[in-house]
Design an enzyme around this catalytic site. Structure first.
Site, mmCIF file in Angstrom:
data_model
loop_
_atom_site.group_PDB
_atom_site.id
_atom_site.type_symbol
_atom_site.label_atom_id
_atom_site.label_comp_id
_atom_site.label_asym_id
_atom_site.label_seq_id
_atom_site.Cartn_x
_atom_site.Cartn_y
_atom_site.Cartn_z
ATOM 1 N N GLU A 1 -7.299 10.646 2.173
ATOM 2 C CA GLU A 1 -6.357 9.961 3.079
ATOM 3 C C GLU A 1 -6.092 10.875 4.266
ATOM 4 O O GLU A 1 -5.895 12.080 4.094
ATOM 5 C CB GLU A 1 -5.026 9.676 2.363
ATOM 6 C CG GLU A 1 -3.987 9.044 3.308
ATOM 7 C CD GLU A 1 -2.584 8.990 2.714
ATOM 8 O OE1 GLU A 1 -2.330 8.074 1.920
ATOM 9 O OE2 GLU A 1 -1.754 9.870 3.049
ATOM 10 N N THR B 1 -3.423 6.091 7.201
ATOM 11 C CA THR B 1 -2.064 5.584 7.004
ATOM 12 C C THR B 1 -1.589 4.791 8.218
ATOM 13 O O THR B 1 -2.104 4.920 9.334
ATOM 14 C CB THR B 1 -1.049 6.720 6.738
ATOM 15 O OG1 THR B 1 -0.992 7.540 7.893
ATOM 16 C CG2 THR B 1 -1.439 7.543 5.528
ATOM 17 N N TYR B 2 -0.587 3.973 7.941
ATOM 18 C CA TYR B 2 0.066 3.145 8.957
ATOM 19 C C TYR B 2 1.431 3.775 9.149
ATOM 20 O O TYR B 2 2.158 3.986 8.176
ATOM 21 C CB TYR B 2 0.186 1.741 8.374
ATOM 22 C CG TYR B 2 0.689 0.648 9.264
ATOM 23 C CD1 TYR B 2 -0.198 -0.142 9.990
ATOM 24 C CD2 TYR B 2 2.041 0.350 9.329
ATOM 25 C CE1 TYR B 2 0.252 -1.191 10.759
ATOM 26 C CE2 TYR B 2 2.501 -0.701 10.094
ATOM 27 C CZ TYR B 2 1.599 -1.463 10.814
ATOM 28 O OH TYR B 2 2.056 -2.505 11.571
ATOM 29 N N HIS C 1 -4.501 1.255 6.215
ATOM 30 C CA HIS C 1 -3.297 0.764 5.527
ATOM 31 C C HIS C 1 -2.578 -0.203 6.469
ATOM 32 O O HIS C 1 -2.587 0.000 7.682
ATOM 33 C CB HIS C 1 -2.318 1.904 5.243
ATOM 34 C CG HIS C 1 -2.860 3.016 4.386
ATOM 35 N ND1 HIS C 1 -2.054 4.001 3.866
ATOM 36 C CD2 HIS C 1 -4.107 3.310 3.950
ATOM 37 C CE1 HIS C 1 -2.772 4.852 3.151
ATOM 38 N NE2 HIS C 1 -4.036 4.456 3.201
ATOM 39 N N ASP D 1 7.814 1.983 3.650
ATOM 40 C CA ASP D 1 9.166 2.494 3.369
ATOM 41 C C ASP D 1 10.136 1.902 4.374
ATOM 42 O O ASP D 1 9.829 1.828 5.566
ATOM 43 C CB ASP D 1 9.171 4.027 3.449
ATOM 44 C CG ASP D 1 8.646 4.635 2.160
ATOM 45 O OD1 ASP D 1 8.952 4.079 1.082
ATOM 46 O OD2 ASP D 1 7.929 5.645 2.234
ATOM 47 N N HIS E 1 8.289 3.239 -9.070
ATOM 48 C CA HIS E 1 8.729 3.269 -7.674
ATOM 49 C C HIS E 1 10.211 3.659 -7.611
ATOM 50 O O HIS E 1 11.004 3.225 -8.447
ATOM 51 C CB HIS E 1 8.515 1.884 -7.028
ATOM 52 C CG HIS E 1 8.834 1.873 -5.572
ATOM 53 N ND1 HIS E 1 10.016 1.365 -5.080
ATOM 54 C CD2 HIS E 1 8.146 2.332 -4.503
ATOM 55 C CE1 HIS E 1 10.025 1.497 -3.766
ATOM 56 N NE2 HIS E 1 8.901 2.077 -3.389
ATOM 57 N N GLN F 1 0.679 6.578 -6.186
ATOM 58 C CA GLN F 1 1.555 7.576 -5.563
ATOM 59 C C GLN F 1 1.183 8.934 -6.161
ATOM 60 O O GLN F 1 0.576 8.992 -7.238
ATOM 61 C CB GLN F 1 2.998 7.224 -5.947
ATOM 62 C CG GLN F 1 4.058 8.147 -5.429
ATOM 63 C CD GLN F 1 4.046 8.206 -3.924
ATOM 64 O OE1 GLN F 1 3.263 8.971 -3.359
ATOM 65 N NE2 GLN F 1 4.862 7.401 -3.275
ATOM 66 N N LYS G 1 -5.748 18.364 6.535
ATOM 67 C CA LYS G 1 -6.300 19.733 6.408
ATOM 68 C C LYS G 1 -7.711 19.594 5.851
ATOM 69 O O LYS G 1 -7.965 18.687 5.068
ATOM 70 C CB LYS G 1 -5.448 20.551 5.442
ATOM 71 C CG LYS G 1 -4.034 20.790 5.945
ATOM 72 C CD LYS G 1 -3.264 21.591 4.922
ATOM 73 C CE LYS G 1 -1.798 21.641 5.199
ATOM 74 N NZ LYS G 1 -1.375 22.296 6.409
HETATM 75 P P1 FAD Z 1 6.108 -3.266 -3.114
HETATM 76 O O1 FAD Z 1 4.948 -3.561 -3.977
HETATM 77 O O2 FAD Z 1 6.682 -4.377 -2.307
HETATM 78 O O3 FAD Z 1 7.249 -2.638 -4.070
HETATM 79 C C1 FAD Z 1 8.439 -2.055 -3.533
HETATM 80 C C2 FAD Z 1 9.571 -2.185 -4.567
HETATM 81 O O4 FAD Z 1 9.925 -3.574 -4.747
HETATM 82 C C3 FAD Z 1 9.209 -1.682 -5.962
HETATM 83 O O5 FAD Z 1 10.383 -1.132 -6.509
HETATM 84 C C4 FAD Z 1 8.783 -2.936 -6.735
HETATM 85 O O6 FAD Z 1 9.038 -2.828 -8.115
HETATM 86 C C5 FAD Z 1 9.629 -4.031 -6.088
HETATM 87 N N1 FAD Z 1 8.920 -5.298 -5.905
HETATM 88 C C6 FAD Z 1 7.592 -5.496 -5.677
HETATM 89 N N2 FAD Z 1 7.337 -6.816 -5.501
HETATM 90 C C7 FAD Z 1 8.513 -7.459 -5.603
HETATM 91 C C8 FAD Z 1 8.915 -8.834 -5.487
HETATM 92 N N3 FAD Z 1 8.014 -9.793 -5.256
HETATM 93 N N4 FAD Z 1 10.226 -9.135 -5.629
HETATM 94 C C9 FAD Z 1 11.157 -8.178 -5.874
HETATM 95 N N5 FAD Z 1 10.844 -6.852 -6.003
HETATM 96 C C10 FAD Z 1 9.539 -6.507 -5.851
HETATM 97 N N6 FAD Z 1 4.033 3.776 3.658
HETATM 98 C C11 FAD Z 1 3.832 3.576 4.988
HETATM 99 O O7 FAD Z 1 4.785 3.311 5.740
HETATM 100 N N7 FAD Z 1 2.566 3.687 5.530
HETATM 101 C C12 FAD Z 1 1.478 3.954 4.764
HETATM 102 O O8 FAD Z 1 0.358 4.036 5.288
HETATM 103 C C13 FAD Z 1 1.658 4.158 3.359
HETATM 104 N N8 FAD Z 1 0.602 4.420 2.545
HETATM 105 C C14 FAD Z 1 0.786 4.532 1.191
HETATM 106 C C15 FAD Z 1 -0.324 4.720 0.348
HETATM 107 C C16 FAD Z 1 -0.160 4.844 -1.014
HETATM 108 C C17 FAD Z 1 -1.365 5.023 -1.919
HETATM 109 C C18 FAD Z 1 1.152 4.772 -1.589
HETATM 110 C C19 FAD Z 1 1.346 4.914 -3.061
HETATM 111 C C20 FAD Z 1 2.258 4.577 -0.759
HETATM 112 C C21 FAD Z 1 2.095 4.450 0.625
HETATM 113 N N9 FAD Z 1 3.176 4.239 1.480
HETATM 114 C C22 FAD Z 1 2.989 4.060 2.837
HETATM 115 C C23 FAD Z 1 4.531 4.208 0.954
HETATM 116 C C24 FAD Z 1 4.924 2.788 0.509
HETATM 117 O O9 FAD Z 1 4.988 1.949 1.627
HETATM 118 C C25 FAD Z 1 6.273 2.897 -0.201
HETATM 119 O O10 FAD Z 1 6.116 3.514 -1.443
HETATM 120 C C26 FAD Z 1 7.086 1.624 -0.283
HETATM 121 O O11 FAD Z 1 8.428 1.998 -0.613
HETATM 122 C C27 FAD Z 1 6.601 0.615 -1.318
HETATM 123 O O12 FAD Z 1 5.415 0.030 -0.973
HETATM 124 P P2 FAD Z 1 4.677 -0.982 -1.973
HETATM 125 O O13 FAD Z 1 3.551 -1.573 -1.269
HETATM 126 O O14 FAD Z 1 4.455 -0.365 -3.292
HETATM 127 O O15 FAD Z 1 5.861 -2.093 -2.109
#
Ligand code: FAD
Length: 290
Positions: free
Chosen positions: A16, A47-48, A75, A107, A147, A174, A270
């Site tokens: 990444e 990443t986004y 992403h 996030d 999460h 994660q 890096k």
């Molecule tokens: P979701 O799947 O929507 O989950 C978020 C929370 O809501 C979880 O607690 C889940 O249990 C809950 N949930 C899920 N679906 C539902 C639903 N339908 N109804 C109610 N609750 C629900 N962030 C960035 O800004 N840019 C990036 O490029 C980026 N890259 C990442 C790459 C990886 C591999 C990982 C692991 C994370 C990355 N993140 C990035 C961080 C990520 O955006 C955060 O962890 C964010 O808080 C959750 O994203 P998610 O897609 O898992 O969300």
């Protein structure tokens, strides 16, 4: 190549990177990418920007990855995005010939209670992409230690299953410094019917402050072995980095032994340290496995 197709053939090894700020030239990252490509990654994810910032730069980096002959995995997040914005934004990536996307909620910026867009969670973003671009392969995020906003792992895995049902063909985890915690998570996935391959995201242990910050802000644990390194090298950044790299190699070996389907290194842009870590692991042997 589609990552879903590649995973049907063998395990994957990937990186990444993140785009530099708008006013920073791309040269340094171009150099980093050329060095990372010497490790022959199966794909490089881009990443986004947090809070939906710095979007344009992500497409520029995607182009660099494609030009270096590697598969790019951009992403996308839900933050501030309407359906129309996503539809418009994806076009520039399709012009680059991308075949894979990693779809996330993102996030929430400080003070926000929702995404301020048309998609509240990653599952609906995946459903939208699948409807508009069924030709692409979709990845999503997962959390071996749950999460940070989730009340319990059962609930979190239920939503993970939903992402698979909406079209996610693979997951990227994660950071997780504890391979045993990952193994327990993998068992829960199996019980919940999550069958899409899981690629493990490994955060290399390079800086003491960075390790503590990233680990805690994501609600992840610091296992005793890593805690001992943090304690021992309090005032010795070089010593910490050496011990951290050795810890990272041991962690990767544990993941390989646990039978993970992919290893994805969060490079933090890096290359020297990443290449050094890769050299000490049997990546080719891992890749040959299925
Ligand atoms: P979701 O799947 O929507 O989950 C978020 C929370 O809501 C979880 O607690 C889940 O249990 C809950 N949930 C899920 N679906 C539902 C639903 N339908 N109804 C109610 N609750 C629900 N962030 C960035 O800004 N840019 C990036 O490029 C980026 N890259 C990442 C790459 C990886 C591999 C990982 C692991 C994370 C990355 N993140 C990035 C961080 C990520 O955006 C955060 O962890 C964010 O808080 C959750 O994203 P998610 O897609 O898992 O969300």
């Amino acid at each position: 190549m589609k990552i879903t197709d590649l995973l049907k053939e063998r395990n994957t090894f990937s990186f990444e990177v993140f785009p530099p700020k708008e006013d920073v030239p791309l040269d340094a990252l171009e150099h980093t990418l050329s060095r990372l490509c010497a490790c022959a990654p199966d794909f490089i994810s881009i990443t986004y920007g947090a809070g939906g910032t710095n979007k344009g730069r992500s497409a520029d980096v995607c182009r660099l990855v494609k030009e270096s002959g590697r598969t790019a995995l951009p992403h996308f997040t839900c933050i501030g995005n309407t359906r129309e914005m996503i539809d418009e934004y994806i076009e520039s990536y399709l012009d680059l010939g991308i075949e894979n996307v990693l779809l996330l909620r993102g996030d929430l910026p400080k003070g926000w209670t929702g995404t301020n867009g048309d998609f509240a969670h990653a599952d609906s973003l995946i459903a939208h992409f699948r409807e508009r671009h069924p030709e692409l392969a979709f990845g999503a995020a997962c959390y071996p230690e749950t999460h940070i906003e989730s009340d319990n792992q059962e609930e979190d895995v239920k939503y993970l299953r939903r992402k698979q049902d909406m079209g996610a063909g693979f997951f990227v985890t994660q950071l997780c410094h504890d391979a045993t915690a990952y193994e327990r998570f993998a068992e829960r996935l199996e019980k919940a019917g999550v069958t899409a391959p899981v690629i493990v995201g490994v955060m290399p242990i390079l800086s003491r402050a960075g390790t503590i910050k990233m680990t805690l802000s994501n609600g992840c644990s610091i296992p005793a072995e890593l805690a001992a390194i943090i304690g021992k090298y309090e005032d010795d950044e070089e010593g910490f980095s050496e011990a951290g790299k050795e810890f990272t190699v041991r962690l990767i070996e544990r993941y390989i032994a646990a039978g993970v389907r992919g290893l994805h290194l969060y490079t933090l842009n890096k290359h020297k340290e990443i290449a050094e870590i890769a050299r000490h692991c049997d990546i080719d042997g891992f890749r040959a496995k299925r």
